[in-house]
Design a protein around this motif. Structure first.
Motif, mmCIF file in Angstrom:
data_model
loop_
_atom_site.group_PDB
_atom_site.id
_atom_site.type_symbol
_atom_site.label_atom_id
_atom_site.label_comp_id
_atom_site.label_asym_id
_atom_site.label_seq_id
_atom_site.Cartn_x
_atom_site.Cartn_y
_atom_site.Cartn_z
ATOM 1 N N TYR A 41 37.919 15.191 81.979
ATOM 2 C CA TYR A 41 37.185 13.985 81.596
ATOM 3 C C TYR A 41 35.807 14.439 81.142
ATOM 4 O O TYR A 41 35.069 15.081 81.899
ATOM 5 C CB TYR A 41 37.071 13.010 82.772
ATOM 6 N N VAL A 42 35.445 14.127 79.917
ATOM 7 C CA VAL A 42 34.194 14.615 79.326
ATOM 8 C C VAL A 42 33.147 13.509 79.293
ATOM 9 O O VAL A 42 33.430 12.394 78.828
ATOM 10 C CB VAL A 42 34.433 15.151 77.889
ATOM 11 N N ARG A 43 31.965 13.822 79.799
ATOM 12 C CA ARG A 43 30.824 12.921 79.713
ATOM 13 C C ARG A 43 29.708 13.644 78.965
ATOM 14 O O ARG A 43 29.535 14.860 79.105
ATOM 15 C CB ARG A 43 30.331 12.517 81.109
ATOM 16 N N LEU A 44 28.949 12.906 78.168
ATOM 17 C CA LEU A 44 27.834 13.469 77.412
ATOM 18 C C LEU A 44 26.550 12.787 77.868
ATOM 19 O O LEU A 44 26.377 11.583 77.690
ATOM 20 C CB LEU A 44 28.045 13.263 75.908
ATOM 21 N N LEU A 45 25.662 13.557 78.495
ATOM 22 C CA LEU A 45 24.433 13.028 79.074
ATOM 23 C C LEU A 45 23.257 13.394 78.179
ATOM 24 O O LEU A 45 22.983 14.577 77.948
ATOM 25 C CB LEU A 45 24.221 13.593 80.480
ATOM 26 N N LEU A 46 22.564 12.366 77.691
ATOM 27 C CA LEU A 46 21.453 12.563 76.761
ATOM 28 C C LEU A 46 20.115 12.630 77.503
ATOM 29 O O LEU A 46 19.820 11.801 78.364
ATOM 30 C CB LEU A 46 21.405 11.412 75.751
ATOM 31 N N TYR A 47 19.318 13.640 77.120
ATOM 32 C CA TYR A 47 17.932 13.766 77.596
ATOM 33 C C TYR A 47 17.026 13.943 76.376
ATOM 34 O O TYR A 47 17.387 14.638 75.424
ATOM 35 C CB TYR A 47 17.771 14.970 78.516
ATOM 36 N N THR A 48 15.881 13.297 76.418
ATOM 37 C CA THR A 48 14.850 13.495 75.398
ATOM 38 C C THR A 48 13.516 13.633 76.126
ATOM 39 O O THR A 48 13.444 13.520 77.352
ATOM 40 C CB THR A 48 14.790 12.310 74.407
ATOM 41 N N ARG A 49 12.470 13.855 75.377
ATOM 42 C CA ARG A 49 11.153 13.968 76.009
ATOM 43 C C ARG A 49 10.743 12.690 76.719
ATOM 44 O O ARG A 49 9.923 12.723 77.635
ATOM 45 C CB ARG A 49 10.114 14.346 74.945
ATOM 46 N N SER A 50 11.325 11.561 76.339
ATOM 47 C CA SER A 50 10.969 10.299 76.982
ATOM 48 C C SER A 50 11.843 9.979 78.196
ATOM 49 O O SER A 50 11.560 9.028 78.924
ATOM 50 C CB SER A 50 11.056 9.149 75.978
ATOM 51 N N ASN A 51 12.905 10.749 78.445
ATOM 52 C CA ASN A 51 13.733 10.511 79.640
ATOM 53 C C ASN A 51 14.235 11.830 80.221
ATOM 54 O O ASN A 51 15.414 12.006 80.504
ATOM 55 C CB ASN A 51 14.919 9.584 79.311
ATOM 56 N N LEU A 52 13.309 12.768 80.413
ATOM 57 C CA LEU A 52 13.693 14.096 80.890
ATOM 58 C C LEU A 52 14.294 14.064 82.287
ATOM 59 O O LEU A 52 15.114 14.917 82.636
ATOM 60 C CB LEU A 52 12.479 15.025 80.884
ATOM 61 N N ARG A 53 13.861 13.108 83.110
ATOM 62 C CA ARG A 53 14.330 13.066 84.492
ATOM 63 C C ARG A 53 15.491 12.096 84.691
ATOM 64 O O ARG A 53 15.941 11.895 85.822
ATOM 65 C CB ARG A 53 13.178 12.678 85.422
ATOM 66 N N CYS A 54 15.945 11.504 83.600
ATOM 67 C CA CYS A 54 16.953 10.458 83.747
ATOM 68 C C CYS A 54 17.940 10.507 82.580
ATOM 69 O O CYS A 54 17.649 10.030 81.485
ATOM 70 C CB CYS A 54 16.266 9.091 83.793
ATOM 71 N N GLY A 55 19.095 11.114 82.823
ATOM 72 C CA GLY A 55 20.091 11.220 81.767
ATOM 73 C C GLY A 55 20.715 9.877 81.428
ATOM 74 O O GLY A 55 20.814 8.977 82.271
ATOM 75 N N ARG A 56 21.120 9.742 80.161
ATOM 76 C CA ARG A 56 21.791 8.536 79.701
ATOM 77 C C ARG A 56 23.140 8.930 79.107
ATOM 78 O O ARG A 56 23.206 9.727 78.159
ATOM 79 C CB ARG A 56 20.960 7.825 78.624
ATOM 80 N N GLU A 57 24.224 8.378 79.666
ATOM 81 C CA GLU A 57 25.548 8.725 79.151
ATOM 82 C C GLU A 57 25.769 8.070 77.794
ATOM 83 O O GLU A 57 25.495 6.883 77.604
ATOM 84 C CB GLU A 57 26.638 8.296 80.128
ATOM 85 N N LEU A 58 26.239 8.870 76.856
ATOM 86 C CA LEU A 58 26.445 8.411 75.482
ATOM 87 C C LEU A 58 27.866 7.900 75.294
ATOM 88 O O LEU A 58 28.831 8.459 75.837
ATOM 89 C CB LEU A 58 26.180 9.548 74.494
ATOM 90 N N ASN A 59 27.989 6.851 74.488
ATOM 91 C CA ASN A 59 29.296 6.390 74.058
ATOM 92 C C ASN A 59 29.783 7.338 72.965
ATOM 93 O O ASN A 59 29.083 7.603 72.000
ATOM 94 C CB ASN A 59 29.192 4.957 73.511
ATOM 95 N N HIS A 60 30.975 7.870 73.127
ATOM 96 C CA HIS A 60 31.490 8.869 72.194
ATOM 97 C C HIS A 60 31.661 8.350 70.766
ATOM 98 O O HIS A 60 31.707 9.135 69.819
ATOM 99 C CB HIS A 60 32.841 9.401 72.684
ATOM 100 N N HIS A 61 31.762 7.047 70.605
ATOM 101 C CA HIS A 61 32.090 6.505 69.288
ATOM 102 C C HIS A 61 30.995 5.617 68.696
ATOM 103 O O HIS A 61 31.046 5.321 67.503
ATOM 104 C CB HIS A 61 33.396 5.719 69.372
#
Length: 451
Positions: A41-61
């Motif tokens: 099961y694959v999850r993609l967690l997004l981090y940017t300079r504005s949310n370095l401490r809090c990943g956001r799971e991306l919708n694959h589509h």
């Protein structure tokens, strides 16, 4: 007023707490999951300079559903490897923060812990192809929404390095860059280029080797391959099985820690192009003529000073040595000697640098050197600590002669050239008479001076 301040503080704390609760974290499993086995099961967690401490799971589509993702920014994917215990990698947070310091980018952690967490390693290997198809589809969605494949960088650790290679192969090598950190060896030692990471998988592939004689893959698999301490046994790692888990993973994990140190810019690990680690230690590969006017390649995030030349050269191997602990860098000198002695002697060279009460020792232990009439000899001398102001140098040539007379060895000149510290002066000494097996100490002089 005090009540108002307290209320504001409570509101802010609640907001922080709410934000923490809404974070999407890396999947945390345990040994029970590994015994039973996990399905992919694959999850993609997004981090940017504005949310370095809090990943956001991306919708694959549907990338548009995540406002933090910006297709105009470069994107780095971090891909872990086999997880025999199911626990999250201890280095994930570190690499996310360090990548964010390099440039403003999307950082996506590919969490395939469900799939990688299996006591059966071969099951995890079979999942890499399926996981690669999943990530390939996501990157194609990125491209459809305006992202450039050339701005995509895949950073794969161990089994994740081959997974990255499969993604690159699926996308016809149009990915901008793949970095492989000690690509996995088991199940890949006899693989063809299409069955593992190789230079055709991206526009540029760089690889770091630290455990080629165990969990890592032997050979060269990128446009540039960095070999730390020859690419096998790492200093400070246990040599016996009695050390437990560390005995199995220390060398393999060192690739990640060296890369983190390079990202943090606290390490400056220079690689020297060479055919083998032995030739490097013999001092035969201490110049980088092929890269001039650029210096020798440095293990780093930004390889742009060398990239075009590396693409022209094809596959290039570079070697460096490290210490056992941070910041890993050794102090290296090229030592050139001109000898004038009546009798041919073979010996091992011991060198010690002195600065005040501190001293650093180098042993030339892996090969005997030949000393004869008017002969130039070169060696690489490496020291664990950086003595900035060398006040005295001690030297001994051990020939192993324990009976009979001690022969004299005359050094017409000895010169110490700092390799990674070009701002420091060359150190020389002229006309030294040494007895074999006896230490002699001398004060170094500027190389344009004479006694």
């Amino acid at each position: 007023n005090l009540l108002y301040v307290n209320v504001v503080i409570m509101v802010l704390k609640n907001q922080e707490s709410t934000a923490d609760e809404s974070c999407d974290n890396f999947t945390d499993l345990n040994l029970s999951h590994c015994f039973v086995g996990t399905s992919l099961y694959v999850r993609l967690l997004l981090y940017t300079r504005s949310n370095l401490r809090c990943g956001r799971e991306l919708n694959h589509h549907h990338l548009s559903s995540q406002p933090l993702f910006n297709v105009s920014r470069p994107t780095a994917f971090v891909i872990h490897g086999y997880r025999p215990t199911g626990a999250p990698p201890i280095w994930i947070d570190h690499i996310v923060h360090l990548l964010a310091e390099q440039e403003d980018m999307n950082i996506i952690v590919m969490d395939w812990n469900k799939g990688a967490a299996n006591l059966n390693y071969f099951t995890a290997v079979t999942y890499t192809r399926e996981a690669a198809l999943n990530l390939t589809g996501f990157i194609m969605t990125m491209e459809e929404e305006g992202a450039s494949l050339s701005s995509v960088h895949l950073i794969g650790v161990s089994l994740g390095a081959h997974l990255a290679g499969f993604v690159g192969e699926n996308l016809k090598g149009k990915i901008g860059r793949i970095t492989g950190l000690d690509p996995a060896g088991p199940m890949f030692t006899s693989a063809t280029p299409g069955e593992r990471l190789d230079p055709s998988d991206a526009m540029f592939v760089d690889v770091l080797h630290t455990d080629m004689n165990s969990f890592g893959l032997n050979g060269a698999h990128g446009h540039i391959d960095f070999y730390a301490n020859g690419g096998a046994d790492q200093p400070g790692c246990p040599k016996t099985i009695f050390a437990g888990k560390s005995y199995f993973v220390c060398d393999h994990q060192r690739s990640v820690f060296l890369y983190l140190c390079a990202l943090n810019r606290t390490c400056s690990l220079t690689g020297y192009p060479c055919s083998s680690y032995g030739d490097f230690l013999d001092g035969r590969c201490l110049q980088c003529e092929a890269f001039k006017p650029a210096p020798c390649p440095v293990l780093s995030y930004d390889l742009s000073p060398w990239r075009e030349r590396l693409l022209q050269l094809g596959q290039t191997k570079v070697f460096f040595s490290t210490t056992a602990t941070l910041p890993y860098r050794k102090l290296s000198y090229r030592v050139d000697m001109v000898t004038w002695n009546q009798y041919l002697r073979w010996g091992v060279v011991y060198i010690r640098l002195h600065s005040g009460k501190m001293s650093e020792r180098h042993l030339k232990h892996h090969k005997l050197l030949r000393f004869e009439q008017y002969t130039s000899t070169r060696l690489l001398a490496q020291f664990d600590d950086d003595l900035q102001h060398v006040q005295k140098i001690s030297m001994r040539i051990n020939t192993g002669n324990v009976i009979g007379p001690r022969y004299k060895i005359r050094l017409l000149r000895i010169r110490f050239t700092p390799l990674e510290r070009p701002e420091r002066p060359l150190m020389c000494r002229f006309d030294i008479i040494m007895e074999e097996n006896m230490e002699v100490a001398f004060r170094p002089l500027p190389c344009d001076s004479r006694l």
